[in-house]
Design an enzyme around this catalytic site. Sequence first.
Site, PDB file in Angstrom:
ATOM      1  N   ASN A   9     -20.436 -43.316 -22.390  1.00 28.06           N
ATOM      2  CA  ASN A   9     -20.531 -43.754 -23.787  1.00 28.06           C
ATOM      3  C   ASN A   9     -19.601 -42.874 -24.618  1.00 28.06           C
ATOM      4  O   ASN A   9     -19.900 -41.706 -24.847  1.00 28.06           O
ATOM      5  CB  ASN A   9     -21.989 -43.599 -24.250  1.00 28.06           C
ATOM      6  CG  ASN A   9     -22.156 -43.847 -25.737  1.00 28.06           C
ATOM      7  OD1 ASN A   9     -21.280 -44.391 -26.394  1.00 28.06           O
ATOM      8  ND2 ASN A   9     -23.313 -43.446 -26.278  1.00 28.06           N
ATOM      9  N   LYS A  11     -18.948 -43.195 -27.675  1.00 23.16           N
ATOM     10  CA  LYS A  11     -19.389 -43.105 -29.083  1.00 23.16           C
ATOM     11  C   LYS A  11     -18.195 -43.344 -30.012  1.00 23.16           C
ATOM     12  O   LYS A  11     -17.327 -44.141 -29.689  1.00 23.16           O
ATOM     13  CB  LYS A  11     -20.061 -41.753 -29.337  1.00 23.16           C
ATOM     14  CG  LYS A  11     -21.117 -41.403 -28.293  1.00 23.16           C
ATOM     15  CD  LYS A  11     -21.956 -40.245 -28.703  1.00 23.16           C
ATOM     16  CE  LYS A  11     -22.898 -39.893 -27.563  1.00 23.16           C
ATOM     17  NZ  LYS A  11     -23.908 -38.917 -27.944  1.00 23.16           N
ATOM     18  N   HIS A  90     -29.470 -47.135 -28.675  1.00 21.49           N
ATOM     19  CA  HIS A  90     -29.176 -45.699 -28.508  1.00 21.49           C
ATOM     20  C   HIS A  90     -29.855 -44.932 -29.641  1.00 21.49           C
ATOM     21  O   HIS A  90     -29.965 -45.428 -30.766  1.00 21.49           O
ATOM     22  CB  HIS A  90     -27.656 -45.492 -28.549  1.00 21.49           C
ATOM     23  CG  HIS A  90     -27.251 -44.107 -28.150  1.00 21.49           C
ATOM     24  ND1 HIS A  90     -27.361 -43.042 -29.010  1.00 21.49           N
ATOM     25  CD2 HIS A  90     -26.754 -43.618 -26.987  1.00 21.49           C
ATOM     26  CE1 HIS A  90     -26.950 -41.951 -28.378  1.00 21.49           C
ATOM     27  NE2 HIS A  90     -26.586 -42.268 -27.153  1.00 21.49           N
ATOM     28  N   GLU A  92     -28.886 -42.706 -31.496  1.00 19.60           N
ATOM     29  CA  GLU A  92     -28.057 -42.537 -32.702  1.00 19.60           C
ATOM     30  C   GLU A  92     -28.063 -43.809 -33.541  1.00 19.60           C
ATOM     31  O   GLU A  92     -27.994 -43.743 -34.773  1.00 19.60           O
ATOM     32  CB  GLU A  92     -26.629 -42.123 -32.291  1.00 19.60           C
ATOM     33  CG  GLU A  92     -26.620 -40.681 -31.782  1.00 19.60           C
ATOM     34  CD  GLU A  92     -25.529 -40.358 -30.775  1.00 19.60           C
ATOM     35  OE1 GLU A  92     -24.566 -41.136 -30.635  1.00 19.60           O
ATOM     36  OE2 GLU A  92     -25.653 -39.303 -30.112  1.00 19.60           O
ATOM     37  N   GLU A 160     -33.187 -41.445 -22.361  1.00 18.09           N
ATOM     38  CA  GLU A 160     -32.399 -40.391 -22.982  1.00 18.09           C
ATOM     39  C   GLU A 160     -33.267 -39.601 -23.963  1.00 18.09           C
ATOM     40  O   GLU A 160     -33.474 -40.047 -25.103  1.00 18.09           O
ATOM     41  CB  GLU A 160     -31.221 -41.000 -23.745  1.00 18.09           C
ATOM     42  CG  GLU A 160     -30.271 -41.798 -22.896  1.00 18.09           C
ATOM     43  CD  GLU A 160     -28.877 -41.835 -23.503  1.00 18.09           C
ATOM     44  OE1 GLU A 160     -27.943 -41.422 -22.822  1.00 18.09           O
ATOM     45  OE2 GLU A 160     -28.746 -42.233 -24.674  1.00 18.09           O
ATOM     46  N   GLY A 166     -26.262 -34.409 -26.280  1.00 21.78           N
ATOM     47  CA  GLY A 166     -25.220 -33.614 -26.918  1.00 21.78           C
ATOM     48  C   GLY A 166     -25.613 -32.176 -27.201  1.00 21.78           C
ATOM     49  O   GLY A 166     -24.915 -31.471 -27.933  1.00 21.78           O
ATOM     50  N   SER A 205     -26.837 -34.759 -21.789  1.00 27.85           N
ATOM     51  CA  SER A 205     -26.148 -33.549 -21.312  1.00 27.85           C
ATOM     52  C   SER A 205     -25.908 -33.539 -19.808  1.00 27.85           C
ATOM     53  O   SER A 205     -25.949 -32.478 -19.176  1.00 27.85           O
ATOM     54  CB  SER A 205     -26.909 -32.286 -21.761  1.00 27.85           C
ATOM     55  OG  SER A 205     -26.927 -32.207 -23.181  1.00 27.85           O
TER      56      SER A 205
HETATM   57  C1  PEP Z   1     -25.457 -40.220 -24.931  1.00 25.91           C
HETATM   58  O1  PEP Z   1     -25.057 -40.192 -26.073  1.00 25.91           O
HETATM   59  O2  PEP Z   1     -25.827 -41.293 -24.453  1.00 25.91           O
HETATM   60  C2  PEP Z   1     -25.470 -38.967 -24.184  1.00 25.91           C
HETATM   61  C3  PEP Z   1     -26.236 -38.907 -23.129  1.00 25.91           C
HETATM   62  O3  PEP Z   1     -24.692 -37.952 -24.663  1.00 25.91           O
HETATM   63  P1  PEP Z   1     -24.401 -36.548 -23.929  1.00 25.91           P
HETATM   64  O4  PEP Z   1     -24.100 -36.847 -22.492  1.00 25.91           O
HETATM   65  O5  PEP Z   1     -23.212 -35.987 -24.664  1.00 25.91           O
HETATM   66  O6  PEP Z   1     -25.623 -35.715 -24.089  1.00 25.91           O
END
Ligand code: PEP
Length: 245
Positions: A9, A11, A90, A92, A160, A166, A205
């Site tokens: 992703n 983003k 997601h 976000e 998630e 992040g 992460s």
């Molecule tokens: C995500 O935004 O779906 C995500 C898992 O981000 P990150 O891997 O940067 O934690």
Amino acid sequence: MRRKLAAGNWKMNGLSAALAELDALGDQSASAAEVLICPPATLIAAAASRVSGIAIGGQDCHAAQSGAHTGDIAASMLADAGASHVILGHSERRADHGEDDYTVATKAIAAWEAGLVAVICVGETLDDREAGRTLDVVGTQLSGSVPDGASAANTVIAYEPVWAIGTGKVPTTEQIAEVHDDLRARLVGRFGAEGDGMRLLYGGSVKASNADEIFATSNVDGALVGGASLKAADFGPIIDALNAS
Ligand code: PEP
């Protein structure tokens, strides 16, 4: 048998020059795991025409297939641009745009109507986890965000934890297994064999250094990767780890 899935992703990151990262990932046609990259919408068409053996997806779609929705993108438009998947719900989007489970479910139906696979995200906040509400919160999101009609072919679930996205913080493999096992039981309870066939991704992460142990965890069928999907040098080893798992 569930085919593993490594999903990236991007983003709101990536100008045209970022397409070179797809070249660097190379032809993934021989990969045992499915590989998916979800770039910003502006790059979907160019990405789709550039890759081999890599699926391209959107990061959101509207619940309607067309109409007066300035700035939004319909699922059919994503498909027309060459996308085969779309990330929905997601954290976000839920936080920045106030998306609730019902909204996510209506978007999933729109995605299916356009022939897209819906990658539906669920996950608890740190407050939820510390209050011992993780399984309740995630289970409620799952039942509200995944509509009737979900199948192994049209839906992927991504767990998630909001606090792991992040941040560099990762749940223990025991914590991941607890949630994934619970999600699997809920999916099988509701959708039977289709629920058993749905891929369950872990996201938050993920990087090359923790991929092996995450991919060895119960009911983890792959990963949804944010930051570490932006560079082929970081994402390639994650794909390799999934292929080796
Ligand atoms: C995500 O935004 O779906 C995500 C898992 O981000 P990150 O891997 O940067 O934690």
